[in-house]
Design a protein around this motif. Sequence first.
Motif, short mmCIF file in Angstrom:
data_model
loop_
_atom_site.label_atom_id
_atom_site.label_comp_id
_atom_site.label_asym_id
_atom_site.label_seq_id
_atom_site.Cartn_x
_atom_site.Cartn_y
_atom_site.Cartn_z
N GLY A 37 -14.02 12.72 -8.87
CA GLY A 37 -13.15 13.88 -8.88
C GLY A 37 -12.32 14.02 -7.62
N VAL A 38 -12.16 12.92 -6.87
CA VAL A 38 -11.30 12.92 -5.68
C VAL A 38 -9.87 12.64 -6.14
CG1 VAL A 38 -10.80 11.80 -3.47
CG2 VAL A 38 -13.18 12.12 -4.20
N TYR A 39 -8.96 13.52 -5.80
CA TYR A 39 -7.59 13.35 -6.29
C TYR A 39 -6.85 12.33 -5.43
CZ TYR A 39 -3.06 14.17 -8.30
OH TYR A 39 -1.87 13.99 -8.94
N VAL A 40 -6.52 11.19 -6.05
CA VAL A 40 -5.66 10.18 -5.45
C VAL A 40 -4.55 9.94 -6.45
CG1 VAL A 40 -5.46 7.83 -4.58
CG2 VAL A 40 -7.57 9.12 -4.18
N GLU A 41 -3.33 10.23 -6.06
CA GLU A 41 -2.21 10.14 -7.00
C GLU A 41 -1.85 8.70 -7.30
OE1 GLU A 41 1.29 12.07 -5.70
OE2 GLU A 41 2.27 11.98 -7.64
N SER A 42 -1.51 8.42 -8.55
CA SER A 42 -1.01 7.10 -8.94
C SER A 42 -0.06 7.31 -10.10
CB SER A 42 -2.17 6.18 -9.35
OG SER A 42 -1.66 4.94 -9.80
N VAL A 43 1.20 6.99 -9.86
CA VAL A 43 2.23 7.18 -10.88
C VAL A 43 2.45 5.91 -11.69
CG1 VAL A 43 4.69 7.70 -11.22
CG2 VAL A 43 3.37 9.00 -9.55
N CYS A 44 2.25 4.76 -11.04
CA CYS A 44 2.58 3.48 -11.68
C CYS A 44 1.49 2.94 -12.58
CB CYS A 44 2.94 2.44 -10.61
SG CYS A 44 1.54 1.98 -9.55
N GLY A 45 0.38 3.66 -12.70
CA GLY A 45 -0.68 3.19 -13.59
C GLY A 45 -1.42 1.97 -13.07
N GLY A 46 -1.57 1.87 -11.74
CA GLY A 46 -2.33 0.77 -11.16
C GLY A 46 -1.56 -0.53 -11.02
N ARG A 47 -0.22 -0.48 -11.11
CA ARG A 47 0.59 -1.70 -11.01
C ARG A 47 0.96 -2.03 -9.57
NH1 ARG A 47 2.18 1.04 -15.57
NH2 ARG A 47 2.12 -0.14 -17.53
N ALA A 48 0.53 -1.22 -8.63
CA ALA A 48 0.80 -1.45 -7.21
C ALA A 48 2.29 -1.44 -6.92
CB ALA A 48 0.16 -2.75 -6.73
N THR A 49 3.01 -0.53 -7.57
CA THR A 49 4.45 -0.44 -7.34
C THR A 49 4.88 0.91 -6.78
OG1 THR A 49 4.81 0.26 -9.63
CG2 THR A 49 5.00 -2.11 -9.14
N CYS A 50 4.12 1.99 -7.05
CA CYS A 50 4.56 3.32 -6.58
C CYS A 50 4.11 3.61 -5.16
CB CYS A 50 4.07 4.42 -7.53
SG CYS A 50 2.29 4.75 -7.45
N GLY A 51 2.98 3.04 -4.75
CA GLY A 51 2.50 3.23 -3.39
C GLY A 51 1.90 4.59 -3.10
N ARG A 52 1.65 5.39 -4.14
CA ARG A 52 1.15 6.74 -3.92
C ARG A 52 -0.37 6.81 -3.76
NH1 ARG A 52 4.68 11.01 -5.33
NH2 ARG A 52 6.74 10.29 -5.96
N CYS A 53 -1.06 5.72 -4.01
CA CYS A 53 -2.53 5.76 -4.00
C CYS A 53 -3.10 5.22 -2.69
CB CYS A 53 -3.08 4.97 -5.18
SG CYS A 53 -2.76 3.19 -5.10
N GLN A 54 -2.37 5.36 -1.61
CA GLN A 54 -2.80 4.78 -0.34
C GLN A 54 -4.04 5.48 0.23
OE1 GLN A 54 0.42 4.30 2.50
NE2 GLN A 54 1.90 4.00 0.84
N VAL A 55 -4.92 4.66 0.81
CA VAL A 55 -6.13 5.16 1.47
C VAL A 55 -6.32 4.40 2.77
CG1 VAL A 55 -7.28 5.85 -0.67
CG2 VAL A 55 -7.62 3.54 0.21
N ILE A 56 -7.26 4.89 3.59
CA ILE A 56 -7.57 4.24 4.86
C ILE A 56 -9.08 4.07 4.95
CG2 ILE A 56 -7.48 4.45 7.38
CD1 ILE A 56 -5.06 6.31 7.01
N VAL A 57 -9.53 2.88 5.33
CA VAL A 57 -10.96 2.64 5.57
C VAL A 57 -11.29 3.06 7.00
CG1 VAL A 57 -12.77 0.89 5.75
CG2 VAL A 57 -11.06 0.72 3.93
N GLN A 58 -12.27 3.98 7.12
CA GLN A 58 -12.74 4.39 8.44
C GLN A 58 -13.84 3.44 8.88
OE1 GLN A 58 -11.51 6.98 10.35
NE2 GLN A 58 -9.92 7.15 8.80
N GLU A 59 -13.67 2.79 10.01
CA GLU A 59 -14.66 1.82 10.48
C GLU A 59 -15.63 2.46 11.46
OE1 GLU A 59 -11.94 -1.68 11.56
OE2 GLU A 59 -13.59 -2.58 10.43
N GLY A 60 -16.88 2.03 11.39
CA GLY A 60 -17.88 2.50 12.34
C GLY A 60 -19.18 2.88 11.66
N SER A 61 -20.13 3.34 12.46
CA SER A 61 -21.43 3.77 11.96
C SER A 61 -21.44 5.28 11.84
CB SER A 61 -22.55 3.31 12.90
OG SER A 61 -23.80 3.78 12.46
N PHE A 62 -21.69 5.79 10.63
CA PHE A 62 -21.72 7.22 10.36
C PHE A 62 -23.18 7.60 10.10
CE2 PHE A 62 -17.14 7.91 10.06
CZ PHE A 62 -16.69 6.60 9.91
#
Length: 689
Positions: A37-62
Amino acid sequence: MNAPLNHTDPLVLFMPSGKRGRFPKGTTVLDAARELGVYVESVCGGRATCGRCQVIVQEGSFAKHKIVSSNDHISAKGAKEERYERIRGLADGRRLSCSSTIEGDLVIDVPQDTVINAQVVRKAALDRVIERSPALQLCYVEVDQPDMHKPLGDLDRLKVMLEKDWGWQDLLVSQHLLPQTQSILRKGQWGVTAAIHRDLESSRPSIIALWPGLHNEAYGIACDIGSTTIAMHLVSLLSGRVVATSGTSNPQIRFGEDLMSRVSYVMMNPEGRQAMTTAVREAINGLVSKVCAEGGVSADDILDAVFVGNPIMHHLFLGIDPTELGQAPFALAVSGAVHTWGSELGLKINHGARVYVLPCIAGHVGADAAAATLSEGPHRQDRMMLLVDVGTNAEIVLGNRERVVAASSPTGPAFEGAEISSGQRAAPGAIERVRIDPETLEPRFRIIGSEKWSDEEGFAEESSALGVTGICGSAIIEVVAEMYLAGIISEDGVVDGSLATRSPRILQSGRTWSYLLHDGKQRITVTQNDVRAIQLAKSALYAGIKLLMEKLGVQRVDTIRFAGAFGSFIDPKYAMVLGLIPDCDLKEVSAVGNAAGQGALMALLNRDYRREIEDTVRRIEKIETALEPHFQQLFIDAMALPNKVDAFPELARSVTLPARKTSPDEPGTSDGAPRRRSREERAARRSRS
């Protein structure tokens, strides 16, 4: 019921929502986000063309989440992602979630610039008539044209007319207006509107803005910077009308969920203070744009701003290193009210706009508590009022017109979902209300986004769209209180494993037991550790309250007010069953919503309220729980539900409380008592430090 999840699958935590779950390797990050239920927008249907579903990996020990996150735990960039990066470009650290797969434990940050349907922001302005006496006044004048026989400068003739028509004397002029004055006067054909700012009667008034012709728009913003949520109100300074209200998650969450983790981040990262200051100011500017769009207002017409926040948010917003607040004696860089300029803080409002920040009460009792005090006014009444803002660091104010005391108590992030196995922040799909049948031990619940209970017709359809994703803070309080009322946990908070013969919802987890609240795509349980985390949090708060009551020499309070976004959704009955607050007539316990934001509004619209709270804060007695030896015993007594020694006769009129008893089944002891006391004493010492 579904089989338990495979606990060898990678654990993925999404920030800032705090939602998490386990997923098989090879699952796309976008699919994992959608399932939680985390909202990540995607307009292109997973075709990697709209670029709206960008995320960042946080590195480190949590450590708190027991996750080691690394870019090695996400798939390498494939052809689609490389093509997008080549053609349109990806910022450093950004990945397309539709093309990236999970290969190990991950902490994923969803950048705020990609979030549209963000966390539910539960802060709003209250309806209250506030007498207006703002620090700003608009004055239209018609200035004499230049005369060779009277060689007085254009600006000087403007000042002459402001004194003649409006009585303003000895005016200062904001530096940025000096190069513009002549062109503005001529554009307005010598008729102009000046914005005059004067907060203190003893200070010289200033011209902070100037427009050609008649200008009849002047606005202000009142902003509450919370550690989790930032709320802003856009207000007409001329009418007092709240034009727009909006809020957003505090982007500093990515640096640490609770306040002390953010201080630690600053200590360990030289650039950490600047990064967090920049993040919060950018979020505030985003809210300015949002409320202006909603209200149809130009940001250039915002001429005054009032800000409140806890001491660490206060310091970071002002660009002050909060390191000293992370260690005794918890010294504030500045405790009094701050008067400054919006341009100095990088605010995208009128260049001459002024900023007022309410005073802080003590090292961990901030300007937000001062604003809530201004709003609720314990210092204006005869009755004994308890004002509590429940958050990662609870702020407590107690008193009446005779005497007011204040303290903070380190409750930690448990009430906001952290440290709870299925906990999350308030968002669609989160469980927010819980009831447990004491006979069958079967639960029913409601989720955010649906008005139906889980045992009602139509819930399955509504929940399938939203998901049942975790437990938010209000439900955490209710489920533990309901478990106590149903006999699932003892007065000491121990889950009764013998009930497993009565209900399949009592599950064994190693040497302890858990309660199964929901079995679906996400299996939601309340573990023994979850109960203990809530006990520790509520004990810290209750012990802080009792300490203040002892300082005032009172045995009971007359009225209790829950302030803050979280407090608005706490059911007073369950808060009292849990032992979060002392006994009181339930009719006298209420939520006052975003009282800090309301206090900021009052200070924005009437400068007399600024003087009132400045005087009140000087008179409030500050109590430091870490220095009080009796705090430890109060904490230990408060570990029991609702309390080991305090009676709750008012609560007993409305709720049938279980007979007082302790469990003989606490794991690792013969009778539970010796080990329990040792652990509680250690917890009390940690809370005090």
